[in-house]
Design a protein around this motif. Structure first.
Motif, PDB file in Angstrom:
ATOM      1  N   ILE A   1      -2.524   1.194   4.807  1.00 28.00           N
ATOM      2  CA  ILE A   1      -3.037   0.386   3.701  1.00 28.00           C
ATOM      3  C   ILE A   1      -4.065  -0.635   4.192  1.00 28.00           C
ATOM      4  O   ILE A   1      -5.036  -0.946   3.500  1.00 28.00           O
ATOM      5  N   MET A   2      -3.895  -1.125   5.422  1.00 30.34           N
ATOM      6  CA  MET A   2      -4.886  -2.040   5.975  1.00 30.34           C
ATOM      7  C   MET A   2      -6.176  -1.295   6.332  1.00 30.34           C
ATOM      8  O   MET A   2      -7.276  -1.845   6.199  1.00 30.34           O
ATOM      9  N   THR A   3      -6.050  -0.047   6.763  1.00 31.31           N
ATOM     10  CA  THR A   3      -7.238   0.774   7.003  1.00 31.31           C
ATOM     11  C   THR A   3      -7.959   1.047   5.689  1.00 31.31           C
ATOM     12  O   THR A   3      -9.184   0.965   5.606  1.00 31.31           O
ATOM     13  N   ALA A   4      -7.174   1.363   4.654  1.00 28.88           N
ATOM     14  CA  ALA A   4      -7.757   1.617   3.335  1.00 28.88           C
ATOM     15  C   ALA A   4      -8.457   0.378   2.793  1.00 28.88           C
ATOM     16  O   ALA A   4      -9.524   0.471   2.177  1.00 28.88           O
ATOM     17  N   ARG A   5      -7.872  -0.788   3.030  1.00 30.74           N
ATOM     18  CA  ARG A   5      -8.505  -2.030   2.564  1.00 30.74           C
ATOM     19  C   ARG A   5      -9.837  -2.256   3.261  1.00 30.74           C
ATOM     20  O   ARG A   5     -10.828  -2.612   2.625  1.00 30.74           O
ATOM     21  N   ALA A   6      -9.867  -2.041   4.580  1.00 33.47           N
ATOM     22  CA  ALA A   6     -11.111  -2.244   5.319  1.00 33.47           C
ATOM     23  C   ALA A   6     -12.189  -1.265   4.875  1.00 33.47           C
ATOM     24  O   ALA A   6     -13.382  -1.597   4.854  1.00 33.47           O
ATOM     25  N   LEU A   7     -11.767  -0.045   4.515  1.00 36.59           N
ATOM     26  CA  LEU A   7     -12.717   0.959   4.027  1.00 36.59           C
ATOM     27  C   LEU A   7     -12.995   0.817   2.536  1.00 36.59           C
ATOM     28  O   LEU A   7     -13.951   1.398   2.017  1.00 36.59           O
ATOM     29  N   ASN A   8     -12.128   0.064   1.853  1.00 35.08           N
ATOM     30  CA  ASN A   8     -12.203  -0.140   0.403  1.00 35.08           C
ATOM     31  C   ASN A   8     -12.097   1.183  -0.355  1.00 35.08           C
ATOM     32  O   ASN A   8     -12.893   1.489  -1.242  1.00 35.08           O
TER      33      ASN A   8
END
Length: 274
Positions: free
Chosen positions: A147-154
């Protein structure tokens, strides 16, 4: 909004961009928000760009044209990445983390917002140029990192389940072979989760032989979609030959010796295609 001075506008722009990583925000939005001319805002953004580059905390990209704007791409300096991963390895080498059976306790690291956020930023940096539509993970331990990777990638996060849930409607399920135990396992995903023709990144906390990642690749084929990147926090040293290639791991676990209370783990060659 009350008219702001330049230093106040710059601080506000940094806040807005960092709250919306990898999202293009138009100059028109900033112009209306701050009641400032676009030429003035261009100068503000140049200052923001210089500050971000100086701090080595990512980069600012500007897009020209009527539909253009500015976006912030999170990142970490290579030196900071190495120091962070060395620190994680030091934490994981603690003999008290050894669990009977040769396992390693990692929950406190994975579920730490501060740590998982940095892990997500690092992983996102290796996949952002692949323009993913989704980040995938398998329940449950990989979720915080994913989820933190997804947030950084938006981009949205999609969680693949071990079994189907009634609340998810119609699902697609496949059987796959675990790379380590060679047992048949099942993974399931709602038909509504992924749009046809999507590009996906798979993120997980640990990879042993790569069976789960190989299963994810097969599952995405059922959605006419492609896995364009695989990222894991830790990979096991053995087996040397994985069931997948072209993945990024941040740390490599060589061995866990219960008798000696010894854990051998070290940062991987980050970004090197395996």
């Amino acid at each position: 909004m009350e008219r702001l001075q330049r230093k106040e506008r710059v601080a506000a722009i940094v806040k807005i961009l960092s709250d919306n990583p990898n999202k293009v925000i138009s100059l028109g939005y900033f112009s209306e928000l701050f009641s400032a001319a676009r030429s003035t805002l261009s100068e503000d953004i140049a200052i923001v760009k210089r500050v971000i580059e100086t701090l080595e905390s990512g980069r600012i990209e500007t897009l020209a044209g009527a539909s253009g704007g500015v976006k912030y791409i999170p990142g970490m300096a290579k030196r900071a990445e190495e120091e962070f991963l060395q620190e994680l390895c030091s934490m994981l080498k603690n003999p008290e983390r050894i669990i009977p059976g040769g396992f390693l306790y990692m929950n406190d690291i994975i579920y730490s917002p501060e740590i998982s956020s940095k892990i997500g930023t690092i992983l996102a940096g290796y996949f952002i140029d692949r323009n993913p539509d989704y980040v995938l993970t398998v329940e449950t331990k990989g979720i915080p990192i994913a989820i933190m990777t997804a947030r950084a990638l938006n981009v949205p996060l999609i969680i693949v389940r071990r079994d189907s849930k009634v609340t998810e409607g119609s699902t697609v399920s496949i059987n796959y072979v675990s790379g380590s135990s060679k047992r048949i396992q099942t993974m399931s995903l709602s038909k509504r989760s992924v749009k046809k023709g999507s590009r996906c990144i798979f993120v997980d906390d640990f990879m042993k032989a790569g069976g789960t990642a190989a299963g994810i690749i097969d599952l995405m084929k059922e959605f006419d979609s492609t896995v364009v990147g695989i990222g894991v926090l830790v990979e096991g040293e053995a087996p040397v030959k994985k069931l997948v290639q072209n993945y990024v791991s941040l740390m490599r676990l060589e061995s866990v010796n219960e008798e000696k209370g010894e854990v051998i783990i070290y940062p991987s060659n980050i970004g090197v295609v395996r």
